[in-house]
Motif scaffolding. Sequence first.
Motif, mmCIF file in Angstrom:
data_model
loop_
_atom_site.group_PDB
_atom_site.id
_atom_site.type_symbol
_atom_site.label_atom_id
_atom_site.label_comp_id
_atom_site.label_asym_id
_atom_site.label_seq_id
_atom_site.Cartn_x
_atom_site.Cartn_y
_atom_site.Cartn_z
ATOM 1 N N SER A 76 0.846 -1.193 0.000
ATOM 2 C CA SER A 76 0.000 0.000 0.000
ATOM 3 C C SER A 76 0.878 1.238 0.000
ATOM 4 N N ASN A 77 0.554 2.189 -0.897
ATOM 5 C CA ASN A 77 1.299 3.443 -0.940
ATOM 6 C C ASN A 77 0.842 4.411 0.146
ATOM 7 N N ASN A 78 -0.355 4.188 0.669
ATOM 8 C CA ASN A 78 -0.891 5.080 1.699
ATOM 9 C C ASN A 78 -1.687 4.262 2.717
ATOM 10 N N PRO A 79 -0.991 3.468 3.521
ATOM 11 C CA PRO A 79 -1.708 2.594 4.459
ATOM 12 C C PRO A 79 -2.369 3.394 5.577
ATOM 13 N N THR A 80 -3.371 2.799 6.197
ATOM 14 C CA THR A 80 -3.967 3.395 7.382
ATOM 15 C C THR A 80 -3.090 3.034 8.580
ATOM 16 N N ILE A 81 -3.177 3.822 9.635
ATOM 17 C CA ILE A 81 -2.376 3.584 10.835
ATOM 18 C C ILE A 81 -3.297 3.096 11.952
ATOM 19 N N ALA A 82 -3.001 1.930 12.500
ATOM 20 C CA ALA A 82 -3.809 1.375 13.578
ATOM 21 C C ALA A 82 -3.733 2.292 14.799
ATOM 22 N N GLN A 83 -4.889 2.530 15.439
ATOM 23 C CA GLN A 83 -4.963 3.511 16.511
ATOM 24 C C GLN A 83 -4.117 3.156 17.731
ATOM 25 N N LEU A 84 -4.148 1.912 18.156
ATOM 26 C CA LEU A 84 -3.463 1.542 19.391
ATOM 27 C C LEU A 84 -1.995 1.197 19.158
ATOM 28 N N SER A 85 -1.718 0.312 18.196
ATOM 29 C CA SER A 85 -0.346 -0.126 17.943
ATOM 30 C C SER A 85 0.434 0.834 17.072
ATOM 31 N N GLN A 86 -0.270 1.713 16.346
ATOM 32 C CA GLN A 86 0.324 2.674 15.414
ATOM 33 C C GLN A 86 1.127 1.978 14.313
ATOM 34 N N ARG A 87 0.687 0.794 13.950
ATOM 35 C CA ARG A 87 1.353 0.053 12.878
ATOM 36 C C ARG A 87 0.636 0.289 11.556
ATOM 37 N N PRO A 88 1.372 0.436 10.462
ATOM 38 C CA PRO A 88 0.735 0.607 9.153
ATOM 39 C C PRO A 88 0.030 -0.677 8.730
ATOM 40 N N CYS A 89 -1.207 -0.555 8.271
ATOM 41 C CA CYS A 89 -1.987 -1.734 7.935
ATOM 42 C C CYS A 89 -3.046 -1.360 6.899
ATOM 43 N N VAL A 90 -3.777 -2.361 6.436
ATOM 44 C CA VAL A 90 -4.852 -2.116 5.478
ATOM 45 C C VAL A 90 -6.212 -2.480 6.065
ATOM 46 N N TYR A 91 -6.198 -3.077 7.262
ATOM 47 C CA TYR A 91 -7.442 -3.473 7.931
ATOM 48 C C TYR A 91 -7.154 -3.472 9.426
#
Length: 276
Positions: A76-91
């Motif tokens: 992903s060129n623009n992944p979302t950031i998980a709120q708690l872990s702050q890890r880049p992800c797509v889901y």
Amino acid sequence: MFIFGAILLVFSLLSLITAIAFIFGRRETLENIRSIKSTETSTVGELQHLRDAIAKELGKGGSFREQVEVKGMIRSNNPTIAQLSQRPCVYAQMTVLETYEETYYETDNEGNEQRKTRQGSTILANSSLQINFFLEDETGRIEVNPNRANVDLIKVVDSYEQYQGNPTLYSGQFSCNVNPQTFDNKRILGYQYNEYILPVDTKVYILGEVSDSQGSLVIQHPLNPEGQFIITHKSEEQLLQEKESVAKQQKGCSIFAFGFSVFCLILGILIVFASY
């Protein structure tokens, strides 16, 4: 005696309903297994070549649609950031629970009140985020729309924080103002944080439908509502082993529930007739 027999007949009906539910559940599981085994793995390059060949034959694109199985890395060129872990992800799925202990009173058979305590929880926050992403193998990239997919997520946060009286909760990018109501019979214990994600750069197995109806190739939920759409970080072999194990458990549970239903039915009928 009659009441006991009637209760057994009710249990017989409930057990029969349970057996039927397990039978239908097993049928769905076996259909998943059949779809996985019957669909050959395709590369991104093969799907693009097949799409181009069909478009050339028909003189236009937009008509390619087929169930496919692909394996590759999440990009992903623009992944979302998980709120708690702050890890880049797509889901990502996140839940924050407020746990508490409360006192209540229960009257026994003699009419005496007994003071007891129990623990419970309420949901403070619950969110789910998903974005389209690319699956990449050695032959190219293809877009994936995860909407309505059966997504197998990875747990990345499972933590508990005791209540310290702070008016605001902080964890990663998550914040929430809390104003716990205090009652004589209720005490706040703490907060449970859970988060599950599908990280970028993770190898995945996808079973779904590929289509070029929007111009470019996209793997998405099949038009047939009963079609399979699976996204998992497990291997195909692991997925099959899990589903075959579930099918065996569902078969055993359905047999047991049906047998228990027959037992309750016969015993209930005998008791009802004996009570007359």
